[in-house]
Design a protein around this motif. Structure first.
Motif, short mmCIF file in Angstrom:
data_model
loop_
_atom_site.label_atom_id
_atom_site.label_comp_id
_atom_site.label_asym_id
_atom_site.label_seq_id
_atom_site.Cartn_x
_atom_site.Cartn_y
_atom_site.Cartn_z
N ALA A 138 -58.31 29.76 -18.59
CA ALA A 138 -57.70 28.81 -17.64
C ALA A 138 -56.30 29.25 -17.27
O ALA A 138 -55.31 28.57 -17.54
N ASP A 139 -56.17 30.46 -16.66
CA ASP A 139 -54.85 30.88 -16.19
C ASP A 139 -54.55 30.21 -14.85
O ASP A 139 -55.35 29.45 -14.31
N ASP A 140 -53.37 30.49 -14.31
CA ASP A 140 -52.94 29.81 -13.09
C ASP A 140 -53.84 30.08 -11.90
O ASP A 140 -53.89 29.28 -10.95
N SER A 144 -57.03 30.36 -12.03
CA SER A 144 -58.39 29.92 -12.32
C SER A 144 -58.58 28.47 -11.92
O SER A 144 -57.67 27.63 -12.06
N GLY A 145 -59.76 28.16 -11.44
CA GLY A 145 -60.08 26.77 -11.14
C GLY A 145 -60.12 25.90 -12.37
O GLY A 145 -60.02 24.68 -12.28
N PHE A 146 -60.23 26.55 -13.54
CA PHE A 146 -60.22 25.77 -14.78
C PHE A 146 -58.83 25.24 -15.11
O PHE A 146 -58.70 24.33 -15.92
N ALA A 147 -57.79 25.81 -14.49
CA ALA A 147 -56.43 25.37 -14.79
C ALA A 147 -56.23 23.90 -14.44
O ALA A 147 -55.64 23.12 -15.20
N LYS A 148 -56.71 23.48 -13.28
CA LYS A 148 -56.58 22.09 -12.87
C LYS A 148 -57.34 21.18 -13.84
O LYS A 148 -56.84 20.11 -14.23
N ILE A 149 -58.54 21.62 -14.21
CA ILE A 149 -59.33 20.81 -15.13
C ILE A 149 -58.59 20.64 -16.46
O ILE A 149 -58.52 19.54 -17.02
N ARG A 150 -58.00 21.73 -16.95
CA ARG A 150 -57.26 21.65 -18.20
C ARG A 150 -56.09 20.69 -18.09
O ARG A 150 -55.83 19.88 -18.99
N THR A 151 -55.35 20.77 -17.00
CA THR A 151 -54.19 19.89 -16.79
C THR A 151 -54.61 18.43 -16.75
O THR A 151 -53.99 17.56 -17.36
N GLU A 152 -55.66 18.13 -16.01
CA GLU A 152 -56.13 16.76 -15.88
C GLU A 152 -56.66 16.23 -17.21
O GLU A 152 -56.44 15.07 -17.57
#
Length: 609
Positions: free
Chosen positions: A232-234, A236-244
């Motif tokens: 989940a780097d910046d 990556s679409g996973f970054a938003k998921i991780r933040t939320e």
């Protein structure tokens, strides 16, 4: 180090039995005789990872599946192996556990009267006896098993519980001890699903542990490398998921100030989880894209498993490895079979092989063949093939492929030439299709045809195949010169033997095949491309004698497997149109084999799990 003797008691289809091995060995015998059972038994005793399986043995590893207590005694599986040609390291490590072994008597020296006095003479060496013991544990409702040093035997008294314990006080033969034996086992029923995984006891796990001995823990570095992978780097679409996820979880759960308090990882970062998720990827031609090994073809998987075994063998030291290999021919073309077996025989300390392929079998010498047999009481015996002293080695080499096929057969029919070798299967076809007969085709009966290369040579092979414990049948025409006294004596080893009262198979056919069949054949051959115009066409009004002379000329002119004899026999329909001498001999063979069928063992279980 080499396996010299294997003794089994109460294991699978074997109630009791002993097999003797001399270096490289090819185990041969009928299906379900116990070839795979021997390999599995060796794995129980010598396999470093075998005892990690749970359960170690099960109900069907006991003879006739009898494992419950009988008359206050629990049945016990016992497999004893004697290892010879011990290395200096083995002698040092197992000092006090070895015994003296006679290469002459193939037994322990101290079991032979008076042998202790000559224990230092030639033919005496140190050996290591080890034993696997297994049984059912009623208290645990499970099966237990272990490998032990078989010497010295511990003497216990009745005041202790020691005799009731598995092994009766014998010292365990540990996994580290087994590593020194260098035993590797390539099973016949292999999909690679476990062998090529990273699970404990797999081939790759074995390689990882061997390499870790010199390189340090490979798992430690693997865990660090996997932990460093960023999902989940910046970008990556996973970054938003991780933040939320972190924002919402933070409402209910106190998180650390670390920005990675909620993160994504490709693994749980434990050794056990890495074992579960790691996969070997392989790219094979003509493609260029790597795929998980489970997607490879059966043949590719077999070669991949074998390749890893050779890697392990190299790490251990090739010439110290005892390599057991079942049916290496599975899904492999002949050239790959030969290459694989050549590699094993040249590089391994001892190869113990089972096979149904002549391309594999022809790589072994007669002395390396071990013929197994088992009776209805589950008694297993082995016989080493010994060629007669006057049998020339070149004769074996010239007929290596035929010998390989004969080794696989239940019985052998020795004929004098290629023409006869082509004729008998066709005669068997006709007999098999005749509804008035109760006849079993020689192929179904397991009879192999052997071309001796001449009528006088037929008897020479009788003692060879008889020594393999096979029914052996011989037939040839009347020789131009009487057989020698030696050949006549050898012919007595035939189970059935017949000298046809004709000087050649062509003479036999024109005399014993009905003339109307000969006429049909004579009318058809002028249209063939290989017809000799000098023979002319047969006059429809020709006498029976003229027909026989005409056909005889054609048969003599076109001999061999591609000659005219098969064409003539193809004209026959039913036993009445066949040559009586040859058809009758096949029927006698059929009767003989039915009177002595392969034993059906009531205690037999499948050879391999």
């Amino acid at each position: 180090m080499k396996v010299r003797r294997v003794s089994l008691h109460n294991f699978r289809g074997v109630q009791h039995g002993t097999v003797m091995l001399e270096g490289h060995s090819l185990l041969v015998g009928r299906n379900s005789v116990g070839k795979s059972t021997i390999c599995e038994a060796l794995d129980l005793v010598l396999g470093p990872e075998r005892l990690f399986r749970r359960p170690v043995i099960d109900e069907y590893d006991f003879y006739a599946a009898r494992y419950q207590e009988v008359d206050a005694v629990l049945p016990e599986v016992r497999v004893e192996v004697v290892l010879t040609e011990l290395s200096p390291e083995a002698r040092r490590r197992f000092n006090g556990r070895v015994r003296r072994w006679s290469t002459t008597t193939a037994d322990f020296v101290d079991t032979t009267p008076g042998a202790l006095e000559v224990a230092d003479e030639e033919g005496i060496e140190w050996c290591l006896p080890v034993v696997f013991l297994g049984r059912f544990d009623p208290a645990e409702d499970d099966f237990v098993g272990g490998t032990f040093f078989a010497h010295p035997q511990v003497v216990t008294d009745d005041l202790t519980d020691e005799p009731a314990q598995l092994g009766g006080g014998l010292k365990p033969f540990t996994r580290e001890d087994k590593w020194l034996c260098g035993f590797l086992y390539l099973r016949a029923n292999r999909t690679g699903s476990r062998a090529l995984s990273f699970q404990r006891g797999s081939l790759i796990d074995t390689i990882v542990r061997l390499e870790s001995r010199t390189e340090g823990s490979l798992w430690e570095k693997a865990l660090r490398d996997v932990g460093a992978v960023t999902i989940a780097d910046d970008d990556s679409g996973f970054a938003k998921i991780r933040t939320e996820v972190r924002r919402r979880v933070g409402r209910f759960l106190t998180l650390t100030d670390d920005p990675d308090a909620v993160d994504l990882q490709v693994s749980e970062l434990t050794r056990e989880h890495l074992r579960e998720v790691l996969r070997l990827f392989v790219a094979t031609q003509p493609g260029a894209h790597g795929v998980p090994f489970t997607r490879l073809s059966t043949g590719s998987l077999n070669l991949l498993v074998f390749a890893l075994l050779t890697y392990i063998a190299e790490l251990k030291g090739d010439d110290t490895v005892i390599f057991a290999m079942e049916e290496p021919e599975i899904a492999l073309p002949p050239h790959a079979q030969r290459r694989l077996v050549d590699f094993v025989l040249k590089r391994m300390g001892q190869a113990i092989v089972t096979s149904h392929s002549p391309y594999v079998i022809e790589k072994f010498t007669p002395e390396q063949l071990v013929v197994l047999s088992r009776n209805t009481d589950g008694a297993l015996t082995s016989t080493n093939v010994v060629l007669p002293a006057d049998f020339k080695r070149k004769k074996y080499g010239d007929n290596r492929r035929q010998f390989a096929e004969a080794v696989l057969a239940r019985a052998v029919l020795v004929v004098e030439g290629a023409t006869e070798a082509a004729a008998f299967p066709l005669i068997a076809d006709v007999l098999d299709q005749d509804a008035t007969l109760d006849y079993q085709h020689i192929d179904l009966a397991g009879v192999s045809l052997f071309d001796a290369g001449g009528d006088a040579a037929v008897p020479l092979f009788a003692p060879v195949f008889a020594a393999m414990g096979k029914p052996v049948y011989g037939i040839h025409d009347t020789p131009t010169s009487p057989l020698s006294a030696d050949a006549t004596a050898k012919a007595t080893d035939f189970t059935l033997y017949e000298v046809i009262p004709h000087a050649g198979v062509e003479k036999l056919l024109v005399q014993e095949v009905p003339v109307e069949v000969l006429r049909r054949f004579a009318a058809q051959i002028p249209a063939r491309a290989d017809f000799d115009p000098a023979w002319g066409a047969l006059d429809p009004a020709a006498t029976d004698d003229d027909v026989r002379k005409y056909v005889f000329t054609a048969l003599k002119g076109r001999k061999g497997t591609e000659g005219y004899v098969p064409l003539l026999l193809a004209q026959c329909s039913g036993v009445a149109e066949l040559p009586a001498s040859m058809a009758g001999f096949l029927q006698r063979i059929d009767t003989d084999l039915r009177d002595d069928p392969p034993p059906a063992d009531p205690g037999a279980q499948p050879d391999a799990p």
